[in-house]
Design an enzyme around this catalytic site. Structure first.
Site, mmCIF file in Angstrom:
data_model
loop_
_atom_site.group_PDB
_atom_site.id
_atom_site.type_symbol
_atom_site.label_atom_id
_atom_site.label_comp_id
_atom_site.label_asym_id
_atom_site.label_seq_id
_atom_site.Cartn_x
_atom_site.Cartn_y
_atom_site.Cartn_z
ATOM 1 N N ARG A 27 52.331 3.451 76.036
ATOM 2 C CA ARG A 27 52.913 2.191 75.519
ATOM 3 C C ARG A 27 52.251 1.800 74.195
ATOM 4 O O ARG A 27 51.083 1.416 74.164
ATOM 5 C CB ARG A 27 52.713 1.079 76.548
ATOM 6 N N ARG A 40 58.998 12.170 75.127
ATOM 7 C CA ARG A 40 57.781 11.343 75.098
ATOM 8 C C ARG A 40 56.853 11.582 76.284
ATOM 9 O O ARG A 40 55.739 11.050 76.305
ATOM 10 C CB ARG A 40 58.129 9.859 74.984
ATOM 11 N N GLU A 98 62.275 0.671 64.709
ATOM 12 C CA GLU A 98 62.456 2.052 65.135
ATOM 13 C C GLU A 98 63.486 2.755 64.252
ATOM 14 O O GLU A 98 64.598 2.270 64.086
ATOM 15 C CB GLU A 98 62.907 2.076 66.595
ATOM 16 N N HIS A 151 60.031 5.601 67.726
ATOM 17 C CA HIS A 151 59.956 4.248 68.304
ATOM 18 C C HIS A 151 58.636 3.582 67.874
ATOM 19 O O HIS A 151 57.704 3.442 68.681
ATOM 20 C CB HIS A 151 60.029 4.406 69.829
#
Ligand code: BG6
Length: 301
Positions: free
Chosen positions: A74, A100, A273, A170
């Site tokens: 995160r 990811r 993003e 992102h």
């Protein structure tokens, strides 16, 4: 996957790149140049830090982030691929795809003429990816660390049928206070708001934040400028090969619902993003490639 010793032997320059076990024991490349340093995890090809010399980290990381096999990190820059957001056809498939949470290989480490360093990571289609997405691909992710930060994700279709995808770099940015920043560059651009559940157009005004914001701006190739008087800086995010820009801040209650996000952290982050999402799906013909690039530069104000 190669051991730390093997990676060091194969890719060592002159101290600019050091592989180690980072948070959660995950393998990480620490890149140091005269202009700044980064931490790049092979888990997810995840950039977790970009700290220009004499400055604080430009990227935001949650202090509650997971650093575990199979789970996304995160903060920093998760790579969303081969779909952005939920998978409409497979609701059980992981949000934002599998890139990811996959383990990437290191393909290349190069010193640039200006003293910068670039690292290229590689992820190829395999048994695991085929279970989630029936496509043959090679993904190359090149992070170049210098006075500016450049992230380039190249998708090559190595199969025999066209490949269709959505994607995002992102990027989570560290900010002084979400109430006091502004973003320009998306004036007049159409967007889909997940919060309001509607499609609308950005007024000819700077974006400011007054509540949960989750928007996919479509058909835009413009640069965004994030102005943060509290940090005394602007960040300019320019892009190539990207027709969407996503702006996200979860605000208070959504932040509280996320287990890997501390309750008060939404104040100090915003996502801008660089993406191809929703209307801007990308199709790549066999043997062809697509490149998406984001470049971030900093100016003092
Ligand atoms: C953003 C999406 O890109 O990512 C949001 O627009 C989402 O809808 C956010 O909540 C975080 O996603 P995740 O899967 O990392 O929790």
């Amino acid at each position: 996957m190669k051991s730390i010793e093997e990676l060091m032997e194969k890719f060592d320059l002159a101290g600019e790149i050091v592989f180690d076990h980072g948070e959660g024991g995950l393998v990480r490349a620490n890149i140091t140049t005269p202009d700044g340093s980064t931490e790049l995890y092979l888990h997810g090809g995840h950039l977790a830090s970009w700290t220009p010399t004499d400055k604080s980290d430009i990227l935001w990381m949650s202090r509650k982030s997971c650093f575990e096999q199979g789970k996304p990190i995160r903060g920093g820059v998760p790579l969303c691929f081969p779909w952005f957001g939920p998978n409409e056809e497979k609701p059980d498939a992981p949000a934002h795809g599998f890139a990811r949470t996959s383990i990437w290989d290191v393909e290349l480490v190069q010193r640039q003429d200006d003293g910068g360093v670039s690292v290229t990571l590689l992820l190829k289609s395999n048994e695991q990816t085929r279970k989630l997405w029936n496509a043959e691909f090679e993904l190359r992710y090149t992070v170049t660390v210098g006075a500016v930060l450049t992230m380039m994700l190249e998708t090559r279709n190595v199969g025999v049928t066209p490949l269709t995808m959505t994607q995002a770099l992102h990027s989570y940015f560290a900010i002084s206070d979400i109430h006091n920043i502004s973003i320009t560059g998306l004036e007049g651009v159409e967007y889909i708001s997940k919060v309001e559940g509607k499609r609308t157009r950005q007024a000819d005004a700077t974006i400011i934040f007054e509540g949960e914001t989750d928007r996919v701006y479509i058909n835009t190739t413009s640069a965004c400028v994030l102005k943060d008087p509290g940090m005394g800086r602007t960040l300019t995010i320019t892009k190539k090969g990207s027709n969407s820009t996503v702006i996200w801040n979860p605000w208070e209650s959504k932040a509280q619902r996320m287990t890997d996000f501390a309750d008060d952290e939404w104040i100090n982050m915003v996502c801008i993003e660089t993406a191809n999402a929703l209307d801007n799906t990308i199709t790549i013909q066999p043997g062809k490639t697509h490149e998406i690039t984001a470049q971030i530069s900093i100016d003092n104000i």
